[in-house]
Design an enzyme around this catalytic site. Sequence first.
Site, PDB file in Angstrom:
ATOM      1  N   PHE A 173       0.754  -0.606  -2.040  1.00  0.00           N
ATOM      2  CA  PHE A 173       0.869   0.102  -3.314  1.00  0.00           C
ATOM      3  C   PHE A 173       2.249   0.757  -3.480  1.00  0.00           C
ATOM      4  CE2 PHE A 173      -0.605   3.333  -6.463  1.00  0.00           C
ATOM      5  CZ  PHE A 173      -1.412   2.545  -7.264  1.00  0.00           C
TER       6      PHE A 173
ATOM      7  N   GLU B 299      -4.201  -0.511   4.460  1.00  0.00           N
ATOM      8  CA  GLU B 299      -2.878  -0.910   3.982  1.00  0.00           C
ATOM      9  C   GLU B 299      -1.718  -0.718   4.958  1.00  0.00           C
ATOM     10  OE1 GLU B 299      -3.622   1.835   0.621  1.00  0.00           O
ATOM     11  OE2 GLU B 299      -2.574   0.321  -0.541  1.00  0.00           O
TER      12      GLU B 299
ATOM     13  N   GLN C 222     -12.746  -3.877  -7.440  1.00  0.00           N
ATOM     14  CA  GLN C 222     -12.604  -2.740  -6.535  1.00  0.00           C
ATOM     15  C   GLN C 222     -12.970  -1.443  -7.237  1.00  0.00           C
ATOM     16  OE1 GLN C 222      -8.463  -4.632  -5.271  1.00  0.00           O
ATOM     17  NE2 GLN C 222      -8.717  -2.671  -4.251  1.00  0.00           N
TER      18      GLN C 222
ATOM     19  N   ARG D 233      -1.938  -4.137  -1.665  1.00  0.00           N
ATOM     20  CA  ARG D 233      -1.922  -3.581  -0.300  1.00  0.00           C
ATOM     21  C   ARG D 233      -0.605  -2.874   0.055  1.00  0.00           C
ATOM     22  NH1 ARG D 233      -4.696  -7.208   4.410  1.00  0.00           N
ATOM     23  NH2 ARG D 233      -5.582  -5.503   5.610  1.00  0.00           N
TER      24      ARG D 233
ATOM     25  N   GLU E 271      -8.128  -3.761  -8.578  1.00  0.00           N
ATOM     26  CA  GLU E 271      -8.247  -2.316  -8.768  1.00  0.00           C
ATOM     27  C   GLU E 271      -8.298  -2.010 -10.268  1.00  0.00           C
ATOM     28  OE1 GLU E 271      -5.582   0.182  -6.483  1.00  0.00           O
ATOM     29  OE2 GLU E 271      -5.931   1.901  -7.763  1.00  0.00           O
TER      30      GLU E 271
ATOM     31  N   ALA F 113      -6.081   2.742  -1.888  1.00  0.00           N
ATOM     32  CA  ALA F 113      -5.298   3.734  -1.156  1.00  0.00           C
ATOM     33  C   ALA F 113      -5.789   3.871   0.287  1.00  0.00           C
ATOM     34  CB  ALA F 113      -5.310   5.089  -1.877  1.00  0.00           C
TER      35      ALA F 113
ATOM     36  N   PHE G  35      -7.362  -6.871  -2.398  1.00  0.00           N
ATOM     37  CA  PHE G  35      -5.966  -6.598  -2.011  1.00  0.00           C
ATOM     38  C   PHE G  35      -5.208  -5.818  -3.074  1.00  0.00           C
ATOM     39  CE2 PHE G  35      -7.171 -10.586   0.232  1.00  0.00           C
ATOM     40  CZ  PHE G  35      -7.228 -10.050   1.504  1.00  0.00           C
TER      41      PHE G  35
ATOM     42  N   ARG H 292       4.489   6.203  -5.029  1.00  0.00           N
ATOM     43  CA  ARG H 292       4.292   5.929  -3.604  1.00  0.00           C
ATOM     44  C   ARG H 292       5.551   5.333  -2.984  1.00  0.00           C
ATOM     45  NH1 ARG H 292       0.260   5.907   0.269  1.00  0.00           N
ATOM     46  NH2 ARG H 292      -1.340   6.643  -1.160  1.00  0.00           N
TER      47      ARG H 292
HETATM   48  N1  MTE Z   1      -9.116  -6.436   3.782  1.00  0.00           N
HETATM   49  C1  MTE Z   1      -9.748  -7.519   3.296  1.00  0.00           C
HETATM   50  N2  MTE Z   1     -10.380  -8.341   4.154  1.00  0.00           N
HETATM   51  N3  MTE Z   1      -9.765  -7.802   1.958  1.00  0.00           N
HETATM   52  C2  MTE Z   1      -9.109  -6.992   1.053  1.00  0.00           C
HETATM   53  O1  MTE Z   1      -9.125  -7.263  -0.149  1.00  0.00           O
HETATM   54  N4  MTE Z   1      -7.750  -4.968   0.714  1.00  0.00           N
HETATM   55  C3  MTE Z   1      -6.809  -4.028   1.314  1.00  0.00           C
HETATM   56  C4  MTE Z   1      -7.367  -3.455   2.608  1.00  0.00           C
HETATM   57  N5  MTE Z   1      -7.866  -4.502   3.462  1.00  0.00           N
HETATM   58  C5  MTE Z   1      -8.420  -5.843   1.545  1.00  0.00           C
HETATM   59  C6  MTE Z   1      -8.468  -5.596   2.941  1.00  0.00           C
HETATM   60  C7  MTE Z   1      -6.462  -2.913   0.430  1.00  0.00           C
HETATM   61  S1  MTE Z   1      -5.300  -3.182  -0.762  1.00  0.00           S
HETATM   62  C8  MTE Z   1      -7.029  -1.678   0.548  1.00  0.00           C
HETATM   63  S2  MTE Z   1      -6.546  -0.385  -0.429  1.00  0.00           S
HETATM   64  C9  MTE Z   1      -8.079  -1.413   1.549  1.00  0.00           C
HETATM   65  O2  MTE Z   1      -8.428  -2.572   2.282  1.00  0.00           O
HETATM   66  C10 MTE Z   1      -9.309  -0.865   0.838  1.00  0.00           C
HETATM   67  O3  MTE Z   1     -10.358  -0.687   1.680  1.00  0.00           O
HETATM   68  P1  MTE Z   1     -10.609   0.632   2.574  1.00  0.00           P
HETATM   69  O4  MTE Z   1     -10.034   1.782   1.837  1.00  0.00           O
HETATM   70  O5  MTE Z   1     -12.061   0.659   2.695  1.00  0.00           O
HETATM   71  O6  MTE Z   1      -9.886   0.365   3.852  1.00  0.00           O
HETATM   72  N1  HPA Z   2      -3.235   3.775  -4.117  1.00  0.00           N
HETATM   73  C1  HPA Z   2      -4.009   2.989  -4.856  1.00  0.00           C
HETATM   74  N2  HPA Z   2      -4.374   3.272  -6.079  1.00  0.00           N
HETATM   75  C2  HPA Z   2      -3.949   4.427  -6.616  1.00  0.00           C
HETATM   76  C3  HPA Z   2      -3.135   5.282  -5.904  1.00  0.00           C
HETATM   77  C4  HPA Z   2      -2.752   4.951  -4.588  1.00  0.00           C
HETATM   78  O1  HPA Z   2      -2.018   5.676  -3.914  1.00  0.00           O
HETATM   79  N3  HPA Z   2      -2.862   6.328  -6.685  1.00  0.00           N
HETATM   80  C5  HPA Z   2      -3.485   6.102  -7.853  1.00  0.00           C
HETATM   81  N4  HPA Z   2      -4.150   4.945  -7.830  1.00  0.00           N
HETATM   82 MO1  MOS Z   3      -5.187  -1.160  -2.240  1.00  0.00          MO
HETATM   83  S1  MOS Z   3      -3.398  -1.813  -3.022  1.00  0.00           S
HETATM   84  O1  MOS Z   3      -4.837   0.518  -2.684  1.00  0.00           O
HETATM   85  O2  MOS Z   3      -6.229  -1.700  -3.480  1.00  0.00           O
END
Ligand code: MTE
Ligand code: HPA
Ligand code: MOS
Length: 777
Positions: A359, A728, A212, A357, A247, A526, A243, A325
């Site tokens: 966080f 999330e 990520q 997801r 990260e 995030a 997920f 958070r």
């Molecule tokens: N959806 C799918 N299909 N696969 C993933 O790994 N990760 C989640 C969410 N949805 C995830 C997911 C998490 S932890 C985050 S932070 C967000 O997607 C990140 O993507 P976005 O910021 O583009 O929504």
């Molecule tokens: N979400 C995910 N990653 C991060 C964050 C957060 O709020 N802050 C710093 N790293």
């Molecule tokens: Mo999502 S836990 O901020 O990768």
Amino acid sequence: MNQPVAPALLAAQAWKAVGVARPHESAELHVLGQATYTDDIPELQGTLHAALGLSSKAHARIGAMDLAPVRNSPGVVAVYTAEDIVGTNDCGPIIHDDPILCAGEVQYVGQPIFIVVADTHDNARRAARRAVIGYDELPAIFTPQEAKAANSYVLPPMHLKRGDYQAAFDMAPHVVKGQLFVGGQEQFYLEGQIAYAIPKEDSGMLVQCSTQHPSEMQHVVAHALGVHSHKILVECRRMGGGFGGKESQSALWAASAAISAAKLRRPVKLRADRDDDMLVTGKRHCFFYEYEVGYDDNGKILAAKVDMTLRAGFSADLSGPVATRAVCHFDNTYYLSDVDIRAGCGKTNTQSNTAFRGFGGPQGAIAIEYIVDEIARNLGRDALDIRRLNFYGKTERNITPYGQEIVDNVIEALTAELEQSSDYRARRAAVEAYNKTSPVLKKGLALTPLKFGIAFNVTHLNQAGALVHVYVDGSVLVNHGGTEMGQGINTKVLQVVAHELGLDAERVRATATDTSKVANTSATAASTGADLNGKAAQDAARQIRERLAAFAVRLYGDDDGVPVQFFDNAVHANGHSIPFPELVQKAYLARVQLWSDGFYATPGLHWDPKTMNGHPFSYYAYGAAVSEVVVDTLTGEWKLLRADALYDAGRSLNPAIDLGQVEGAFIQGMGWLTTEQLWWNPAGKLMTHAPSTYKIPGVSDCPEDFRVRLFDNGNVEDSIHRSKAVGEPPLLLPFSVFFAIRDAISAVGGHRVNPPLNAPATSEEILRAVSAVEAAA
Ligand code: MTE
Ligand code: HPA
Ligand code: MOS
């Protein structure tokens, strides 16, 4: 008289490439098995395969270590330990307490000690098991409770307070006090951790990696190899899920592959086996809470105190921002006038826990929901009424404990809509009636709300960049700093670009994320991926559009102030409609720049980590869900009969994708709170390290009656097309499942006793709570 609106303007306004449901840009490739994941990239000739040798002790000094049996194993080419790392032996994202390879002292079962490189994946894995390592064992700490008792922390404690908690508590006519334990969760991305490192000329390195956070991988690899970042190129086309687990914690794998490849000057792939992946990498933090809350006769909260201890694991990783958070989500949708919120990141001899997801947000919010649930039961009231009574106001009671004013509160309207559409009150009566005549099977019902702050809570991370190329044939390519993990970021970003240029989405393609294209990117995390990268891509597309518009005016003249319009795959200027590719051709010949970069930084954010005050979030996303369950009070088995969810995705960029995100998050969160149990044996070894013992939800666990809808609500912030993040926040929706289960258990005691239910509510845990209620009733 009103001026007639130019027809071109009307048509342009009707043009929509965003706000429309369309399939994921890779949907067809996914279904056909043709989407390329890191392990599908054709291997170069001479590729070798690595595996990691892991600690078998939770806390020990490494004594004599005999790696000769590993070296002499069939197919083995090399074995590397910490001493072989030329640069920095560290893969910690914030604090440098995370060795790539452990030297001296091991800190958890599963900690990597050496890398073995062999001709095949199997040979490398077999060889890794052959090490003979002597350990001098040291005392170990495993649980957050033990960490708290031993004052063992990876970071200084956090404390957020407002008002005068003690005075308000002392005056309160009623109090609840208690403890709660909420377990962790394995990310269980379908594609495990993997990195493929390919040496390039002049000590360069290409790392194809499931991550990520390509920029962080670039930094960690550069430091480990002792070279500058410009020598390292990290690329990720897509992940089979992240997920949060990719990260920061993809770094170990990227660095190990790169270290080996740099030594051997040969391509090296490191693909974690599922068991190794689960043994080595961190998970969602489990939390231990102690709480004390005062409330009035109506159930209004007067004073709230909570002390949360997270199981951080052996190192800090992202535990600091996770705990922050959690602290900033303890309020959830409730106004808490006088609060005292503490969080400690307990240092334990376990995997270093990380992003997952939500966080820390879900872990913060579930505590107040547990408390509100108890207040309602103590007063003999429907928990929905107590929730509502405590909701944030719109113009008063609207400042969070950390000082941010809430200006977009829709929780009352959203809850009211869901209460209606789910037929909550009638179903409450039906559940009560059912339970009167059903001694063993008990039904439960719960409606839970959510509020989730959108932005990285580390302000500087809220920036993004993009590159848009328009080729001479009129086709468009967009590259941005976000990564695709299945969530549909590329689909949304290419829709934004298509919209800006008046094109069908099919004319725009998104490419792999690549550190040589957009530099210094933030993790896709995030939930801000589409918000940040969508804005950056819009900025890039807009610049190209402006250049093309100026060029069209040069060719066709000005239409008395009516701007050049882009829609229907054509450019409309002064009565002329020129197909987009045609204008692009002409622009190229006239030497107009047909590509652009774009940048975005979220405005208005600030945060003081010392006082835990500021404006950490750009806006809030809201939602609510109603779940109805039936629990077998003799076996602890249960079933989710129906779930209704309503989620505020703002003006959704793509309702099809957003609905999928809400459904997926709901089921994933339900797994966290019910069946997914992490269990370490007394020696500190995680025993639930495979799907055979770790139970994620399956299709049959999804409710037959699942009604997920989006709440139409334009973002008050100037977000990308007024959409809201969706990744999330919906993970909090299945709180309703957990509290419906608790409600069903409580029926055993006529709702007079608060069931002491911890998460996950496994069948054993449910039975334990049932027995406790029976004993107390
Ligand atoms: N959806 C799918 N299909 N696969 C993933 O790994 N990760 C989640 C969410 N949805 C995830 C997911 C998490 S932890 C985050 S932070 C967000 O997607 C990140 O993507 P976005 O910021 O583009 O929504
Ligand atoms: N979400 C995910 N990653 C991060 C964050 C957060 O709020 N802050 C710093 N790293
Ligand atoms: Mo999502 S836990 O901020 O990768």
